[in-house]
Write an enzyme that holds these catalytic residues in place. Structure first.
Site, PDB file in Angstrom:
ATOM      1  N   ASN A  23       0.702  -1.187   0.332  1.00 26.51           N
ATOM      2  CA  ASN A  23       0.024   0.163   0.207  1.00 26.51           C
ATOM      3  C   ASN A  23       0.844   1.253   0.075  1.00 26.51           C
ATOM      4  O   ASN A  23       0.657   2.055  -0.158  1.00 26.51           O
ATOM      5  CB  ASN A  23      -1.047  -0.288   1.290  1.00 26.51           C
ATOM      6  CG  ASN A  23      -1.924  -0.951   0.614  1.00 26.51           C
ATOM      7  OD1 ASN A  23      -2.210  -1.126  -0.327  1.00 26.51           O
ATOM      8  ND2 ASN A  23      -2.625  -1.496   2.028  1.00 26.51           N
ATOM      9  N   ASP A 121      -9.811  -5.190  -6.149  1.00 22.09           N
ATOM     10  CA  ASP A 121      -9.915  -6.178  -5.777  1.00 22.09           C
ATOM     11  C   ASP A 121     -12.021  -5.862  -5.382  1.00 22.09           C
ATOM     12  O   ASP A 121     -12.440  -4.349  -6.059  1.00 22.09           O
ATOM     13  CB  ASP A 121      -9.611  -6.152  -4.170  1.00 22.09           C
ATOM     14  CG  ASP A 121      -8.736  -6.843  -3.959  1.00 22.09           C
ATOM     15  OD1 ASP A 121      -8.504  -7.603  -4.610  1.00 22.09           O
ATOM     16  OD2 ASP A 121      -8.382  -6.486  -3.166  1.00 22.09           O
TER      17      ASP A 121
END
Length: 434
Positions: A23, A121
């Protein structure tokens, strides 16, 4: 489509080094677009999403040099703005959630950017409003084409302003910060995200010449500068991987040492696992998990059932709730898992129920787990990885289960965990890629 064949029920043992933070990488890599000078970044994870973003930057004209297995040098001194009109760019942007992070740097430095609705996702709604509202307040002009293609420009340049974010979005804050560092005047961002990865981005930008105050708080003040220079940056270890390995050790009754964890940046993660009864021992900057054949979930002081929920930093990251839910299936006691941020992230529990877990899915956001206390082991089944974090949670379940499991669509796991099958095999896991 690849899959993992797993023979579970084997205790593991050894040391493992967490990869660089996924991230953080998606933000840091896009920040190289803010300068024409070289930027060297180390501890970059070799995972699908990060590699796709590096490929996108290279195709945009950024010079990319690989210095070692985890270190790259980037130089954005000849960015091809026309590439944003190509069909290839549209395809790349749609396939990668992290592509949204080019918006702030491109608008700030070049005055325009465009982007198809990014992929990623399928875990529920993930609106981009915080990104665009913040950029519009600074003078960006947004046009939406066909409900899935965004064009934004700043014909008069970006101007600093005050804004109160409607949510403490990490990527939204990062995009606004990267836009503000080259804007005219002062930008104040209240309700800013303050995750360690966002702090890392701000510290890197300061080394490049940006003026940012309030790093680590939810109130950032950014004084725009005319240009930024090059720098060197090393990324943090991935806190989600560290949490996953803690959960793996507990679930499989294994003795594992997780090396070089940057423990001070983990927030509530170690204590959350301790609430599940897992022994977590700090040894310098390493985390040692002893082999346990039993762990018991704590209750509140009044005896009521523990609730584990996600929250913005310094609360618990939502990316670990899938792993925590799986670990709870073999604990003694009961816990309520409350996934507040995404409404589709708990739907993988049907696979755990098929494996023998006792879970009540209360609604799309909450699941009650009644731990089996190791009396009844999970059993292997064939299942499909729905997203990165649920995929690794199912992998942990398979490694603890009796018999053979087959996990399909492991490309989802590859998006967030580098060489996971090889690294687990080194600990003694019976796993092979089919």
């Amino acid at each position: 489509m690849a899959c993992f064949e797993v023979i579970g029920g084997q205790p593991l043992k050894g040391e493992i080094i967490p990869q660089g933070a996924k991230n953080e990488a998606l933000q840091i890599l896009c920040a190289v677009l803010l300068t024409s000078e070289p930027v060297t970044i180390s501890n970059i994870p070799d995972i699908r999403d990060v590699n796709k973003l590096i490929e996108l930057l290279r195709d945009m004209g950024v010079k990319v040099g690989k210095l070692s297995s985890d270190t790259y040098r980037f130089q954005a001194d000849d960015v091809h703005l026309s590439y944003l009109d190509s069909e290839q760019f549209v395809a790349q942007g749609r396939a990668l959630r992290g592509s949204v992070m080019i918006l702030g740097p491109m608008l700030s430095r070049f005055g325009k950017c465009q982007l198809p609705k990014p992929g990623g996702d399928k875990i529920g709604r993930r609106p981009l409003d915080t990104h665009f509202v913040g950029l519009e307040k600074m003078g960006g002009q947004l046009t939406l084409e066909g409900n899935d293609f965004y064009r934004i420009s700043a014909p008069n340049g970006l101007k600093g302003t005050y804004m109160l974010l409607d949510e403490a979005s990490v990527t939204g804050t990062a995009n606004i910060v990267m836009a503000a560092v080259l804007a005219e005047g002062t930008t104040t961002i209240y309700n800013a995200a303050c995750e360690p990865y966002l702090q890392q981005l701000c510290k890197m930008l300061v080394r490049m010449g940006a003026k940012i105050n309030g790093i680590g708080s939810n109130l950032l003040t950014i004084e725009g500068v005319e240009k930024l220079g090059g720098t060197e940056h090393r990324m943090l270890p991935d806190m989600i991987e560290i949490g996953s390995f803690i959960g793996l050790a507990a679930m499989t009754g294994s003795e594992i040492t997780i090396k070089d964890c940057q423990i001070q940046e983990l927030g509530l993660i170690p204590d959350t696992f301790r609430k599940l009864g897992i022994q977590v021992e700090f040894r310098g900057d390493d985390i040692y998990i002893p082999a346990q054949d039993h762990y018991e979930i704590a209750t509140y002081l009044d005896g009521s059932i523990l609730t584990v929920s996600d929250h913005t930093w310094p609360g618990l990251t939502p990316d670990l709730l899938s792993v925590i839910l799986v670990v709870a299936t073999q604990a003694k006691g009961t816990v309520l898992i409350h996934q507040k941020m995404f409404e589709s992230r708990l739907f993988f529990v049907d696979k755990l129920i098929d494996m023998g877990a006792q879970i009540i899915l209360c609604d799309p956001h909450r699941a009650t787990v009644i731990g089996l206390d190791q009396r009844t082991r999970l059993h292997g089944i064939t299942m499909t990885s729905p997203d990165i974090r649920a995929g690794v949670a199912l992998l942990i379940a398979a490694l603890s289960a009796t018999g053979r499991s087959l996990i399909e669509n492991v490309e989802q796991i590859d998006r967030g965990y580098q060489y996971i099958d090889k690294r687990l095999t080194a600990l003694g896991a019976q796993i092979r890629r089919v």
